[in-house]
Design a protein around this motif. Sequence first.
Motif, mmCIF file in Angstrom:
data_model
loop_
_atom_site.group_PDB
_atom_site.id
_atom_site.type_symbol
_atom_site.label_atom_id
_atom_site.label_comp_id
_atom_site.label_asym_id
_atom_site.label_seq_id
_atom_site.Cartn_x
_atom_site.Cartn_y
_atom_site.Cartn_z
ATOM 1 N N LEU A 168 32.538 51.637 43.022
ATOM 2 C CA LEU A 168 33.913 52.195 43.378
ATOM 3 C C LEU A 168 34.927 51.955 42.070
ATOM 4 O O LEU A 168 35.410 52.991 41.619
ATOM 5 N N ASN A 169 34.764 50.587 41.598
ATOM 6 C CA ASN A 169 35.685 50.330 40.499
ATOM 7 C C ASN A 169 35.383 51.108 39.294
ATOM 8 O O ASN A 169 36.301 51.688 38.645
ATOM 9 N N ARG A 170 34.165 51.382 38.905
ATOM 10 C CA ARG A 170 33.715 52.187 37.701
ATOM 11 C C ARG A 170 34.133 53.509 37.787
ATOM 12 O O ARG A 170 34.466 54.012 36.837
ATOM 13 N N ALA A 171 34.374 54.026 38.996
ATOM 14 C CA ALA A 171 34.606 55.490 39.148
ATOM 15 C C ALA A 171 36.183 55.385 39.135
ATOM 16 O O ALA A 171 36.845 56.712 39.367
ATOM 17 N N GLY A 172 36.882 54.205 39.211
ATOM 18 C CA GLY A 172 38.247 54.440 39.096
ATOM 19 C C GLY A 172 39.181 54.373 40.328
ATOM 20 O O GLY A 172 40.164 54.576 40.687
ATOM 21 N N LYS A 173 38.350 54.006 41.464
ATOM 22 C CA LYS A 173 38.468 54.160 42.994
ATOM 23 C C LYS A 173 39.008 52.572 43.479
ATOM 24 O O LYS A 173 38.379 52.072 44.230
ATOM 25 N N HIS A 174 39.911 52.241 42.678
ATOM 26 C CA HIS A 174 40.185 50.721 42.677
ATOM 27 C C HIS A 174 40.558 50.377 44.284
ATOM 28 O O HIS A 174 40.474 49.213 44.713
ATOM 29 N N GLY A 175 41.411 51.211 44.733
ATOM 30 C CA GLY A 175 42.052 51.033 46.014
ATOM 31 C C GLY A 175 40.846 51.093 46.828
ATOM 32 O O GLY A 175 40.923 50.111 48.039
ATOM 33 N N ALA A 176 39.829 51.841 47.091
ATOM 34 C CA ALA A 176 38.894 51.954 47.845
ATOM 35 C C ALA A 176 37.873 50.906 47.689
ATOM 36 O O ALA A 176 37.169 50.293 48.753
ATOM 37 N N ALA A 177 37.656 50.312 46.504
ATOM 38 C CA ALA A 177 36.927 49.117 46.106
ATOM 39 C C ALA A 177 37.629 47.836 46.941
ATOM 40 O O ALA A 177 36.931 47.140 47.612
ATOM 41 N N ALA A 178 38.785 47.776 46.875
ATOM 42 C CA ALA A 178 39.513 46.598 47.536
ATOM 43 C C ALA A 178 39.486 46.900 49.166
ATOM 44 O O ALA A 178 39.119 45.784 49.996
ATOM 45 N N ASN A 179 39.558 47.951 49.679
ATOM 46 C CA ASN A 179 39.565 48.344 51.186
ATOM 47 C C ASN A 179 38.066 47.918 51.480
ATOM 48 O O ASN A 179 37.959 47.551 52.690
ATOM 49 N N TYR A 180 37.133 48.131 50.765
ATOM 50 C CA TYR A 180 35.795 47.987 51.063
ATOM 51 C C TYR A 180 35.473 46.497 51.203
ATOM 52 O O TYR A 180 34.755 46.312 52.300
ATOM 53 N N LEU A 181 35.916 45.757 50.386
ATOM 54 C CA LEU A 181 35.571 44.296 50.182
ATOM 55 C C LEU A 181 36.441 43.742 51.409
ATOM 56 O O LEU A 181 36.197 42.695 52.115
ATOM 57 N N LEU A 184 36.898 39.985 46.672
ATOM 58 C CA LEU A 184 38.092 40.803 47.145
ATOM 59 C C LEU A 184 39.513 40.321 46.230
ATOM 60 O O LEU A 184 40.072 41.375 45.912
ATOM 61 N N GLY A 185 39.569 39.147 46.009
ATOM 62 C CA GLY A 185 40.621 38.715 45.202
ATOM 63 C C GLY A 185 40.650 39.530 43.655
ATOM 64 O O GLY A 185 41.578 40.115 43.347
ATOM 65 N N ASN A 186 39.472 39.655 42.927
ATOM 66 C CA ASN A 186 39.147 40.407 41.591
ATOM 67 C C ASN A 186 39.723 41.729 42.124
ATOM 68 O O ASN A 186 40.474 42.488 41.065
ATOM 69 N N GLY A 211 34.146 29.849 40.902
ATOM 70 C CA GLY A 211 34.517 31.245 40.992
ATOM 71 C C GLY A 211 36.225 31.469 41.266
ATOM 72 O O GLY A 211 37.043 31.984 40.438
ATOM 73 N N PRO A 212 36.612 30.796 42.451
ATOM 74 C CA PRO A 212 38.086 31.097 42.537
ATOM 75 C C PRO A 212 39.133 30.491 41.496
ATOM 76 O O PRO A 212 39.854 31.345 41.117
ATOM 77 N N PRO A 213 38.953 29.383 40.990
ATOM 78 C CA PRO A 213 39.891 28.920 39.809
ATOM 79 C C PRO A 213 39.603 29.826 38.841
ATOM 80 O O PRO A 213 40.485 30.000 37.829
ATOM 81 N N PHE A 214 38.296 30.160 38.359
ATOM 82 C CA PHE A 214 38.141 30.693 37.176
ATOM 83 C C PHE A 214 38.802 32.239 37.216
ATOM 84 O O PHE A 214 39.590 32.555 36.113
ATOM 85 N N PHE A 215 38.665 32.978 38.180
ATOM 86 C CA PHE A 215 39.108 34.307 38.257
ATOM 87 C C PHE A 215 40.488 34.407 38.522
ATOM 88 O O PHE A 215 41.304 35.256 37.975
ATOM 89 N N LEU A 216 41.216 33.511 39.327
ATOM 90 C CA LEU A 216 42.573 33.276 39.159
ATOM 91 C C LEU A 216 43.301 32.709 38.172
ATOM 92 O O LEU A 216 44.068 33.671 37.562
ATOM 93 N N GLY A 217 42.444 32.011 37.256
ATOM 94 C CA GLY A 217 43.091 31.601 35.784
ATOM 95 C C GLY A 217 42.968 32.867 34.936
ATOM 96 O O GLY A 217 43.952 33.151 34.194
ATOM 97 N N LEU A 218 41.948 33.697 34.974
ATOM 98 C CA LEU A 218 41.671 34.997 34.361
ATOM 99 C C LEU A 218 42.803 35.949 34.648
ATOM 100 O O LEU A 218 43.444 36.559 33.680
ATOM 101 N N ALA A 219 43.093 36.056 35.978
ATOM 102 C CA ALA A 219 44.324 37.067 36.199
ATOM 103 C C ALA A 219 45.265 36.544 35.895
ATOM 104 O O ALA A 219 46.126 37.404 35.187
ATOM 105 N N TYR A 220 45.464 35.123 35.657
ATOM 106 C CA TYR A 220 46.964 34.887 35.169
ATOM 107 C C TYR A 220 47.329 35.102 33.667
ATOM 108 O O TYR A 220 48.015 35.496 33.075
#
Length: 218
Positions: free
Chosen positions: A93-106, A123-125, A155-164
């Motif tokens: 879904l994210n590859r198709a640009g449907k980011h909202g749908a991807a978040a709702n799915y998770l 879901l955080g990502n 995963g949680p600290p790595f991807f939270l740090g990546l987002a920051y």
Amino acid sequence: MMGWIILLLLVLICAAALIKLGKLSRATYEITAAALLIGVAGYAWQGHPGMAGVSIEPAEKPGSFDEDTIDTRDEMGERFGTAREWLIFSDSLNRAGKHGAAANYLRNGVKEHPDDPDLWVGLGNALVIHANGVVTPAAQFAFQKAADLSPEHPGPPFFLGLAYAQSGKIDQAREIWTELLARSSEDAPWRADLESRLAAIERVQPSLPVQPASPPER
């Protein structure tokens, strides 16, 4: 000018179709012609045939999804656990640009499997991607939930740090990643990548040296 020509052609086609296919009697010709002329008059009053066309692009576009994130996430999480099928579909879904749908799915995924830390990381990502890189309170909650479920999960600290880091909050990313590096084993598959990212941060924004405490005045 071209708009008027097209309009007149359409009117003639409609009139011919109504007369031929509708089998209108001669008595109704005038009524039909009047109705078509009223339509033309309305277009002349409200329409803008000379206005240039406008291309409307979708609000969400493909291409804003980082494929490298998938590889890193797989290294840090369960590749064949419950989360895998949910994450694979949300990735598509994210590859198709449907980011909202991807978040709702998770969101549905964590409702069905609330104790799966990999789903909460995913879901955080997804929430960060949907918010164009902004770490929203919902994304922070998802990463924190994953960390609470599995305190040793990288995963949680790595991807939270990546987002920051991607949102320009370098100090927060450095603090989180430094703590993760300190508790990562020497042979951890993500250690080299983490060290490289921290070194890049240090080159861009060196950390401030710790000032020694001043001796007390006598």
